[in-house]
Design a protein around this motif. Structure first.
Motif, mmCIF file in Angstrom:
data_model
loop_
_atom_site.group_PDB
_atom_site.id
_atom_site.type_symbol
_atom_site.label_atom_id
_atom_site.label_comp_id
_atom_site.label_asym_id
_atom_site.label_seq_id
_atom_site.Cartn_x
_atom_site.Cartn_y
_atom_site.Cartn_z
ATOM 1 N N UNK B 53 0.480 -1.019 -0.137
ATOM 2 C CA UNK B 53 -0.130 -0.518 -0.092
ATOM 3 C C UNK B 53 1.001 0.836 -0.015
ATOM 4 N N UNK B 54 2.367 0.577 -0.288
ATOM 5 C CA UNK B 54 2.906 2.369 0.063
ATOM 6 C C UNK B 54 3.882 2.491 -0.903
ATOM 7 N N UNK B 55 3.804 3.770 -1.761
ATOM 8 C CA UNK B 55 4.732 3.649 -2.901
ATOM 9 C C UNK B 55 5.703 4.140 -2.541
ATOM 10 N N UNK B 56 6.674 2.821 -3.657
ATOM 11 C CA UNK B 56 7.778 2.662 -3.824
ATOM 12 C C UNK B 56 8.181 3.548 -4.764
ATOM 13 N N UNK B 57 7.776 4.068 -5.662
ATOM 14 C CA UNK B 57 8.396 4.988 -7.105
ATOM 15 C C UNK B 57 7.671 6.489 -7.052
ATOM 16 N N UNK B 58 8.370 7.426 -7.813
ATOM 17 C CA UNK B 58 6.850 8.709 -8.173
ATOM 18 C C UNK B 58 6.520 8.225 -8.649
ATOM 19 N N UNK B 59 5.144 8.788 -9.349
ATOM 20 C CA UNK B 59 4.635 8.850 -10.927
ATOM 21 C C UNK B 59 5.892 8.581 -11.777
ATOM 22 N N UNK B 60 5.678 7.457 -12.625
ATOM 23 C CA UNK B 60 6.192 7.145 -13.549
ATOM 24 C C UNK B 60 5.719 7.004 -14.994
ATOM 25 N N UNK B 61 6.030 7.862 -15.416
ATOM 26 C CA UNK B 61 5.312 7.289 -17.511
ATOM 27 C C UNK B 61 5.362 6.201 -17.604
ATOM 28 N N UNK B 62 3.795 5.445 -18.338
ATOM 29 C CA UNK B 62 3.538 3.889 -18.945
ATOM 30 C C UNK B 62 4.842 2.970 -19.558
ATOM 31 N N UNK B 63 5.605 4.099 -20.122
ATOM 32 C CA UNK B 63 6.426 3.750 -21.308
ATOM 33 C C UNK B 63 7.898 2.870 -19.881
ATOM 34 N N UNK B 64 7.809 3.908 -19.140
ATOM 35 C CA UNK B 64 9.104 3.525 -17.473
ATOM 36 C C UNK B 64 8.695 2.088 -16.806
ATOM 37 N N UNK B 65 7.660 1.820 -16.512
ATOM 38 C CA UNK B 65 7.509 0.860 -15.756
ATOM 39 C C UNK B 65 7.935 0.269 -15.170
ATOM 40 N N UNK B 66 7.815 -0.150 -16.619
ATOM 41 C CA UNK B 66 9.392 -1.870 -17.168
ATOM 42 C C UNK B 66 10.010 -1.579 -16.273
ATOM 43 N N UNK B 67 10.970 -0.558 -16.848
ATOM 44 C CA UNK B 67 11.938 -0.654 -15.808
ATOM 45 C C UNK B 67 11.957 -1.191 -14.097
ATOM 46 N N UNK B 68 11.580 -0.380 -13.322
ATOM 47 C CA UNK B 68 11.098 -0.170 -12.447
ATOM 48 C C UNK B 68 10.446 -1.308 -12.055
ATOM 49 N N UNK B 69 9.972 -2.119 -12.113
ATOM 50 C CA UNK B 69 9.344 -3.919 -12.199
ATOM 51 C C UNK B 69 10.734 -4.598 -11.533
ATOM 52 N N UNK B 70 11.170 -4.154 -13.474
ATOM 53 C CA UNK B 70 12.562 -5.325 -13.385
ATOM 54 C C UNK B 70 13.209 -4.771 -12.179
ATOM 55 N N UNK B 71 13.156 -3.720 -11.768
ATOM 56 C CA UNK B 71 14.027 -3.009 -10.653
ATOM 57 C C UNK B 71 13.619 -3.586 -9.274
ATOM 58 N N UNK B 72 12.306 -3.638 -9.318
ATOM 59 C CA UNK B 72 11.663 -4.915 -8.021
ATOM 60 C C UNK B 72 12.293 -6.341 -7.321
ATOM 61 N N UNK B 73 11.418 -6.649 -8.893
ATOM 62 C CA UNK B 73 12.130 -7.706 -9.098
ATOM 63 C C UNK B 73 13.850 -8.689 -9.235
ATOM 64 N N UNK B 74 14.582 -7.536 -9.445
ATOM 65 C CA UNK B 74 16.159 -7.796 -9.834
ATOM 66 C C UNK B 74 15.985 -8.356 -7.744
ATOM 67 N N UNK B 75 15.590 -6.763 -6.684
ATOM 68 C CA UNK B 75 16.146 -6.435 -5.833
ATOM 69 C C UNK B 75 15.793 -8.470 -4.932
ATOM 70 N N UNK B 76 13.638 -8.305 -5.303
ATOM 71 C CA UNK B 76 13.891 -8.933 -5.191
ATOM 72 C C UNK B 76 14.006 -10.784 -4.804
ATOM 73 N N UNK B 77 14.992 -11.026 -6.122
ATOM 74 C CA UNK B 77 15.836 -12.538 -6.299
ATOM 75 C C UNK B 77 16.692 -12.182 -5.547
ATOM 76 N N UNK B 78 17.375 -11.188 -5.894
ATOM 77 C CA UNK B 78 18.802 -11.060 -4.834
ATOM 78 C C UNK B 78 18.631 -11.723 -3.744
ATOM 79 N N UNK B 79 17.696 -10.902 -3.336
ATOM 80 C CA UNK B 79 17.234 -11.370 -1.801
ATOM 81 C C UNK B 79 16.924 -12.578 -1.403
ATOM 82 N N UNK B 80 16.297 -13.322 -2.328
ATOM 83 C CA UNK B 80 15.786 -14.476 -2.096
ATOM 84 C C UNK B 80 16.845 -15.866 -2.642
#
Lengths: 311, 276
Positions: B53-80
């Motif tokens: 429920x808490x924002x983890x990114x500032x409002x981002x243009x749709x075409x750049x969301x992908x990069x943010x998600x990739x970043x989140x997944x990378x962080x998650x993968x590293x952690x897991x």
């Protein structure tokens, strides 16, 4: 062609730190087992019986000598397709059922699934386990495990079967059943190599027996050959012995005992036997028979081991 | 056929143990947590990614969301990653010593099965189980991200195979320790030490370990170990590059493949010389 043969087979379990702790489990062991025989290997604990089987199965690397199974020089993986083995203290995965154990080891024997599946019910029936086929192995008793082990060792329809203490934990009825199975397998032309502590059983079913102690082969032969003694004779006679016979005989013969019309004598050599016969004849006693006495395999085994220890 | 039988038997063996179900249970919780916590809120200024429920990114243009998600997944993968590897080792380490136990190894090796085949079957069985677990885990998280953010990062899903390969490399250490010591505790401790300390220290040997001595022999030994043992840290960096759709550095994978193969061959050689 021999089913099993070994030539000067030697195994030393080395202790690299303390050489004194090295153990010679097999010492220049040469043996030959013909096809279609039941062969019993006897020996006290630590005699090297299991080591011998394990060398044949490729579980232990020999230090010297050579061995072959069905004419194939060992070690050879392929020849194991024609071998069945029931180890002592075997452990089957507890989470499998009896039927699944058969399928697993059938697969590992190189058989296809359909072939294993078709052989499994008859083998489980043979060992009296058909009603427990779907039960998990962890619930099996020791006797049931042995029966399953025997069925497993037969899954690939082997030509040579190695059984290490096959009746361990099995009740007397079960033992008889196992003996009958082994006899049946022998009649099918299979060679059975048996390691057992239960000498009376080995005596009942083995064609040939070898006695091993401290890695050395002490004696090999048929049960008859092993149980017959060179020193104990039985002499049958008619009539009655004169009063002074006991006194006279005791002076020259090692030990003797008279029971009804039979003299049992323990003699040193043939000259003592001849002396005894001469004495009987001198007193006009008619001899009905002279025979070498037999001992049980157990007595023969114990005497051999005792002699070995003494020497 | 024999190898397949061994792989399936190992599969069954591992799935008979509670440890694996604990791993699957934790994986399921994390997957459901991802599904419940990650969301993308579309606003006039752009897309805001939220976690719990808490924002983890500032409002981002749709075409750049992908990069943010990739970043989140990378962080998650590293952690897991460490969790998956450590728990994976814990769940599978018993496979080798159990099969070498007296009474069990006799049954296996009395069959027409070479010793290396037994090792390979058990090794591949353990790796296959971990492939299934990692695919379930990463696949579930990938699905969660896809459903909640509409970003379907196929490289994140494919990273399951990369992670499995990395597990296979770590399992080669478990294998050799299992063959030598024939118990599960030493392989678990050894691989944990390797994963958590040795590999990282060797990876950063120039910055840390070389400070202790300038001796050429000392440094030569460290360099030798670095190139002989599987380079997990190097592969981890490549894993992040994969998820981020960057060009991957393949050298650590080739090195790890060669290293793990050598460890396997060495284990088979030790196994061949053993008496059971």
């Amino acid at each position: 062609m021999s089913a099993i043969s070994s030539e000067s087979l030697t195994k030393v379990y080395s202790d690299f730190v303390n050489k004194k702790l090295s153990v010679t489990a097999l010492n220049d062991f040469t043996i030959n087992v013909e096809q279609g025989q039941i062969f019993g290997l006897l020996g006290p604990n630590g005699a090297g019986k299991t080591t011998f089987i394990k060398i044949l199965l490729g579980l232990v690397n020999p230090t010297g000598g050579r061995a072959s199974i069905l004419g194939t020089l060992l070690p050879d993986v392929k020849v194991r397709e024609r071998i069945g083995y029931l180890p002592e203290n075997h452990r089957y995965p507890g989470y499998l059922t009896g039927e699944q154990v058969m399928l697993l080891f059938g697969g590992l024997s190189g058989m296809n699934h359909a072939e294993t599946k078709s052989r499994t019910p008859s083998l489980l029936k043979l060992v009296g386990m058909e009603q427990w086929a779907k039960m998990k192995v962890k619930k099996y008793s020791k006797g049931m495990m042995q029966r399953l082990g025997l069925a497993q060792s037969l899954i690939n329809n082997p030509d040579v079967l190695f059984l290490d203490e096959p009746t361990d934990g099995v009740d007397p009825v079960g033992r008889k059943e196992i003996r009958d199975i082994l006899k049946r397998l022998k009649s099918e032309g299979k060679t059975i190599f048996l390691n057992s502590h239960i000498l009376s059983e080995v005596e009942l079913i083995s064609d040939r027996v070898a006695i091993l102690d401290k890695g050395k082969l002490l004696k090999v032969g048929t049960v008859d050959e092993l149980t017959v003694t060179d020193t104990n004779y039985e002499i049958g006679f008619t009539g009655s012995l004169p009063e002074n016979f006991h006194h006279e005989a005791a002076a020259t013969v090692m030990k003797f005992r008279v029971d009804k019309q039979i003299i049992s004598a323990e003699l040193k050599d043939a000259s003592e036997l001849n002396h005894l016969i001469d004495m009987l004849r001198r007193h006009g006693i008619d001899i009905t028979h002279i025979a070498k006495k037999r001992t049980s395999l157990e007595d023969s085994f114990i005497n051999l081991i005792k002699r070995e220890v003494a020497s | 056929m024999k190898l397949l039988t061994l792989i399936l038997a190992t599969f069954r063996e591992l799935f008979s143990k509670a440890t694996l179900y604990v791993l699957l249970g934790i994986s399921t919780l994390i997957m459901l947590g991802t599904l419940a916590s990650v969301s993308a809120e579309h606003t006039d200024e752009g897309v805001i990614l939220k976690a719990f429920g808490n924002p983890v990114s500032p409002p981002t243009p749709v075409e750049e969301v992908e990069t943010l998600v990739f970043g989140m997944q990378t962080g998650l993968a590293k952690g897991l990653f460490f969790g998956i590897m450590l728990f994976g080792v814990f769940a599978t380490a018993s496979v080798i010593p159990d099969s070498l136990e007296k009474g069990t190894v006799d049954l296996y090796l009395s069959k027409p099965l070479a010793r290396w085949e037994l090792l390979l079957g058990k090794y591949l069985g353990a790796v296959a189980v971990m492939l299934a677990v990692i695919l379930y885990f990463i696949g579930g998280i990938w699905l969660g991200f896809g459903i909640r953010t509409d970003v379907w990062n196929i490289q994140f899903l494919l990273s399951s195979f990369t992670m499995t390969f990395m597990f296979a490399c770590i399992f080669s250490i478990v294998l050799i320790l299992g063959v030598v010591f024939r118990n599960a505790a030493i392989p678990i401790i050894g691989s944990f030490l390797y994963l958590m300390f040795i590999d990282n220290l060797l990876d950063s040997r120039e910055e840390i370990l070389f400070l202790f001595s300038e001796s050429k022999i000392y440094r030569g030994i460290l360099d030798g170990l670095y190139y002989i043992l599987p380079q997990i840290a190097g592969m981890q960096r490549s894993l992040a590059e994969q998820i981020l759709h960057k060009s991957m550095e393949w050298k650590p994978f080739v090195q790890a493949l060669l290293s793990s193969s050598a460890i396997f061959i060495f284990s088979a050689w030790i196994m061949r010389r053993k008496d059971f």
